[in-house]
Design an enzyme around this catalytic site. Structure first.
Site, short mmCIF file in Angstrom:
data_model
loop_
_atom_site.label_atom_id
_atom_site.label_comp_id
_atom_site.label_asym_id
_atom_site.label_seq_id
_atom_site.Cartn_x
_atom_site.Cartn_y
_atom_site.Cartn_z
N TRP A 150 36.46 40.89 28.94
CA TRP A 150 36.96 41.54 27.73
C TRP A 150 35.93 41.79 26.65
O TRP A 150 36.21 42.45 25.67
CB TRP A 150 38.12 40.72 27.13
CG TRP A 150 37.92 39.24 27.17
CD1 TRP A 150 38.49 38.38 28.08
CD2 TRP A 150 37.12 38.42 26.31
NE1 TRP A 150 38.08 37.10 27.84
CE2 TRP A 150 37.24 37.09 26.75
CE3 TRP A 150 36.31 38.68 25.21
CZ2 TRP A 150 36.59 36.02 26.15
CZ3 TRP A 150 35.64 37.62 24.60
CH2 TRP A 150 35.79 36.30 25.07
N ASN A 151 34.72 41.25 26.83
CA ASN A 151 33.80 41.36 25.68
C ASN A 151 33.18 42.74 25.52
O ASN A 151 32.90 43.15 24.40
CB ASN A 151 32.73 40.26 25.73
CG ASN A 151 31.98 40.22 27.04
OD1 ASN A 151 32.52 40.61 28.07
ND2 ASN A 151 30.76 39.77 27.01
N LYS A 174 38.84 47.42 37.75
CA LYS A 174 39.89 46.50 37.28
C LYS A 174 39.33 45.86 36.00
O LYS A 174 38.64 44.84 36.05
CB LYS A 174 40.17 45.44 38.36
CG LYS A 174 41.57 44.88 38.36
CD LYS A 174 42.06 44.33 37.03
CE LYS A 174 41.66 42.89 36.79
NZ LYS A 174 41.99 42.41 35.42
N GLY A 227 32.04 38.07 34.50
CA GLY A 227 33.10 37.26 33.90
C GLY A 227 32.74 35.79 33.93
O GLY A 227 31.56 35.43 34.03
N GLY A 228 33.76 34.96 33.87
CA GLY A 228 33.54 33.52 33.83
C GLY A 228 33.20 32.97 35.21
O GLY A 228 33.49 33.59 36.24
N GLU A 249 27.93 38.32 37.78
CA GLU A 249 27.20 38.02 36.55
C GLU A 249 28.09 37.09 35.76
O GLU A 249 29.16 37.49 35.30
CB GLU A 249 26.90 39.33 35.81
CG GLU A 249 25.77 39.17 34.82
CD GLU A 249 26.28 38.72 33.47
OE1 GLU A 249 26.30 37.50 33.22
OE2 GLU A 249 26.67 39.59 32.68
N LEU A 250 27.66 35.81 35.64
CA LEU A 250 28.58 34.75 35.23
C LEU A 250 28.21 34.03 33.94
O LEU A 250 28.64 32.92 33.70
CB LEU A 250 28.67 33.71 36.35
CG LEU A 250 29.04 34.28 37.73
CD1 LEU A 250 29.06 33.16 38.76
CD2 LEU A 250 30.38 34.99 37.70
N CYS A 283 27.30 37.15 27.19
CA CYS A 283 26.79 36.30 28.27
C CYS A 283 25.38 35.81 27.98
O CYS A 283 25.01 34.73 28.38
CB CYS A 283 26.86 37.04 29.59
SG CYS A 283 26.13 38.66 29.52
N GLU A 384 29.29 26.71 28.66
CA GLU A 384 29.32 27.97 27.93
C GLU A 384 30.55 27.99 27.00
O GLU A 384 31.67 27.89 27.46
CB GLU A 384 29.40 29.14 28.91
CG GLU A 384 29.30 30.49 28.23
CD GLU A 384 29.34 31.66 29.20
OE1 GLU A 384 30.19 31.66 30.10
OE2 GLU A 384 28.52 32.58 29.03
P1 NAI Z 1 37.66 35.74 33.68
O1 NAI Z 1 36.40 35.45 34.39
O2 NAI Z 1 38.85 34.95 34.01
O3 NAI Z 1 38.04 37.29 33.84
C1 NAI Z 1 37.10 38.31 34.09
C2 NAI Z 1 37.77 39.38 34.95
O4 NAI Z 1 38.09 38.84 36.22
C3 NAI Z 1 39.08 39.91 34.38
O5 NAI Z 1 39.19 41.28 34.64
C4 NAI Z 1 40.12 39.12 35.15
O6 NAI Z 1 41.35 39.79 35.22
C5 NAI Z 1 39.47 39.03 36.50
N1 NAI Z 1 39.91 37.91 37.33
C6 NAI Z 1 40.23 36.66 36.93
N2 NAI Z 1 40.58 35.90 37.98
C7 NAI Z 1 40.48 36.69 39.08
C8 NAI Z 1 40.71 36.49 40.47
N3 NAI Z 1 41.10 35.31 40.96
N4 NAI Z 1 40.51 37.53 41.31
C9 NAI Z 1 40.10 38.72 40.84
N5 NAI Z 1 39.88 38.97 39.54
C10 NAI Z 1 40.06 37.96 38.67
O7 NAI Z 1 37.33 35.67 32.17
P2 NAI Z 1 38.28 35.31 30.97
O8 NAI Z 1 39.48 34.54 31.33
O9 NAI Z 1 38.47 36.56 30.25
O10 NAI Z 1 37.31 34.30 30.22
C11 NAI Z 1 37.13 32.97 30.73
C12 NAI Z 1 35.76 32.48 30.37
O11 NAI Z 1 34.78 33.26 31.04
C13 NAI Z 1 35.40 32.62 28.91
O12 NAI Z 1 35.84 31.56 28.16
C14 NAI Z 1 33.91 32.70 28.95
O13 NAI Z 1 33.35 31.43 28.96
C15 NAI Z 1 33.61 33.35 30.27
N6 NAI Z 1 33.27 34.76 30.14
C16 NAI Z 1 32.03 35.16 30.52
C17 NAI Z 1 31.66 36.48 30.39
C18 NAI Z 1 30.32 36.95 30.78
O14 NAI Z 1 29.91 38.03 30.36
N7 NAI Z 1 29.61 36.25 31.60
C19 NAI Z 1 32.57 37.47 29.84
C20 NAI Z 1 33.87 36.97 29.49
C21 NAI Z 1 34.18 35.66 29.66
#
Ligand code: NAI
Ligand code: MG
Length: 491
Positions: A150-151, A174, A227-228, A249-250, A283, A384
């Protein structure tokens, strides 16, 4: 309230489930649009449309024509940058001026990778066998699934999509359930640019539902995720079932290291923008600042003073320097970490509280926060936070800085502030991170690879080489005068 539809095969369609969910404005806390809640039937339709496009007009375009379409898309993004920024900023709460800058810069990815489309060349290989001519072709992998957080919805999708399209793949996106709207706005520009149907599709909903069903769809060849780390691990495991190609990219816990010989005015700015840009929700955030002992106290004082004076407020107000937290769960997570840090014995010298009341909208604000007396084994140093929370750690000398800097599961980025050439070279070699910034922080470009060492991820985005991350190498053996020897005598 605006109600969006799914974008599949260049058509706007209702979700098969007949269900929508609301997305809110992080500043007001008010829902402002309805996002389709896709189910496995929609996932299947989108992947099939993308597969069909690989056989259809998309694959018969020359690479130059493909590049021209990407060029047109870039120009439309530039034309509509204000509109895209309005939607994105309303949905993710980032400062409007920052998002506008991101939108304009995004166009350049499509110019760069559009220009590269007809410059990806194979090779003729001087093979060690007589009578054979061998060459390498690079082919698209197929349907690429982009999953983004979402960022920075549009920019992070672009980092994946521009090289993937350049390579001739088709895309299913997605986006995060918190920030899906801007992808639908981008879809309109794909149509206007004249992309054939099915090349680009947007399917929205929740990660464990539609995200997971797309990941396990047999028609998806390649997954590009940001994402996370928790979701990243699940996706990596699920992708293993079909041995799909994956990049991840985590995020990280990047060290931003200040030596006593640095230009301290520059370093103070680098430390502050390193952690507090985008309200710390990036990130690459320089969330672990390592300060050399001799400058520690004076430097902390300067950082704390500036941090306490930061203007927190409405992201649309040009005077605001720091905006709200994008999501409610993230807001709570950040406050939780402030609590953890305090209980671990770190000392708060700036911020530390949530902000509400006049000027703070729905109250999803956290003061920019600085902790000192942090040791590297604390959770506030190792995990993080993804918010405006800085941890400051002391170090003695170069070896100490390298040891602390690398003592972490992540390896996304690192910053170094020094005027010694020797130190700069030493640190750039010894720090285990995909990006090292010397006397700058946060610089990024489509021209150079970006990605993580260790548990910050797998693969690279950006630069010429990133196109090959979306291609398969095919080795073709052509007989010029090789005589096939008979295996069976036939007697
Ligand atoms: P998330 O990692 O849960 O979501 C990112 C994306 O993955 C979203 O589109 C979500 O719908 C999708 N997703 C989630 N679970 C999935 C699955 N099992 N299969 C397929 N797609 C899936 O991130 P969220 O909940 O928004 O944030 C959680 C933590 O992640 C944050 O607190 C932060 O620490 C970290 N984060 C890291 C980012 C980065 O740029 N590295 C960006 C955003 C969050
Ligand atoms: Mg939203």
């Amino acid at each position: 309230m605006k109600r969006y539809q799914l974008f599949i095969d260049n058509e706007w369609v209702d979700p098969h489930s007949g269900a929508w969910f609301e997305t809110d404005d992080p500043f007001t806390g008010e829902p402002w649009a309805e996002i389709p809640r896709a189910d496995p039937t929609d996932a299947d339709r989108a992947v099939r449309a993308a597969e069909k496009a690989l056989e259809g007009p998309w694959s018969t375009l020359s690479a130059s024509e493909r590049g021209m379409l990407m060029y047109k898309l870039g120009a439309l993004i530039e034309r509509d940058a204000e509109h895209l920024a309005t939607i994105e900023s309303r949905d993710n709460g980032k400062l409007f001026r920052d998002v506008l800058g991101q939108m304009k810069y995004m166009a350049k990815y499509y110019y760069y990778f559009g220009g590269l489309a007809d410059k990806i060349q194979g090779a003729v290989v001087p093979i060690d066998k007589p009578g054979i001519f061998n060459f390498i072709r690079y082919e698209p992998m197929g349907v690429v699934l982009s999953i983004t957080p979402w960022n920075s919805s549009l920019p992070l999708t672009t980092w994946k999509m521009a090289p993937a399209l350049c390579a001739g793949n088709t895309i299913v996106c997605k986006p995060s359930e918190f920030t899906s709207a801007s992808l639908f706005e981008l879809a309109k520009l794909f149509v206007e640019a004249g992309f054939p149907r099915g090349v680009f599709n947007v399917v929205t909903g929740f990660g464990p539902e539609i995200g997971a069903s797309l990941v396990s769809h047999p028609g998806v060849a390649r997954i590009a995720f940001t994402g996370g780390d928790e979701a990243g691990r699940k996706i990596y495991a699920a992708a293993a079932q079909h041995l799909k190609r994956v990049s991840l990219e985590l995020g990280g816990k990047s060290p931003n290291i200040v030596f006593d010989d640095a230009d301290l005015d520059q370093a103070v700015n680098g430390v502050i923008s390193g952690i507090f840009s985008a309200t710390g929700q990036t990130c690459v955030a320089g969330s672990r600042v390592l300060l050399q002992e001799s400058i520690h106290d004076a430097f902390v004082e300067r950082v704390a003073k500036l941090t306490r004076a930061a203007k927190v407020g409405n992201p649309l107000d040009p005077a605001s320097e720091i905006g709200p937290i994008t999501t409610k769960p993230q807001f709570e997570k950040i406050l939780g970490y402030i609590d953890i840090a305090t209980r671990e014995g770190a000392r708060c010298v700036a911020g530390g509280r949530a902000l509400s009341g006049p000027g703070y909208g729905a109250g999803r604000f956290v003061e920019p926060t600085v902790f000192v007396d942090v040791t590297n084994d604390m959770r506030i140093a190792q995990e993080e936070v993804f918010g405006p929370v800085l941890s400051i750690i002391r170090f003695k000398d170069e070896e100490d800085a390298i040891r602390i800097g690398n003592d972490i599961k992540f390896g996304l980025a690192a910053g170094v502030w020094t005027n010694s050439l020797h130190r700069a070279m030493l640190m750039s070699q010894r720090l285990k991170a995909g990006t090292v910034w010397i006397n700058n922080y946060r610089s990024s470009s489509f021209t150079t690879p970006f990605g993580g060492f260790k548990q910050s991820g797998i693969g690279r985005e950006g630069g010429i080489e990133s196109v090959k991350e979306f291609m398969e190498a095919k080795s073709v053996w052509m007989s010029s005068d090789l005589k096939m020897p008979a295996l069976f005598a036939g007697k």
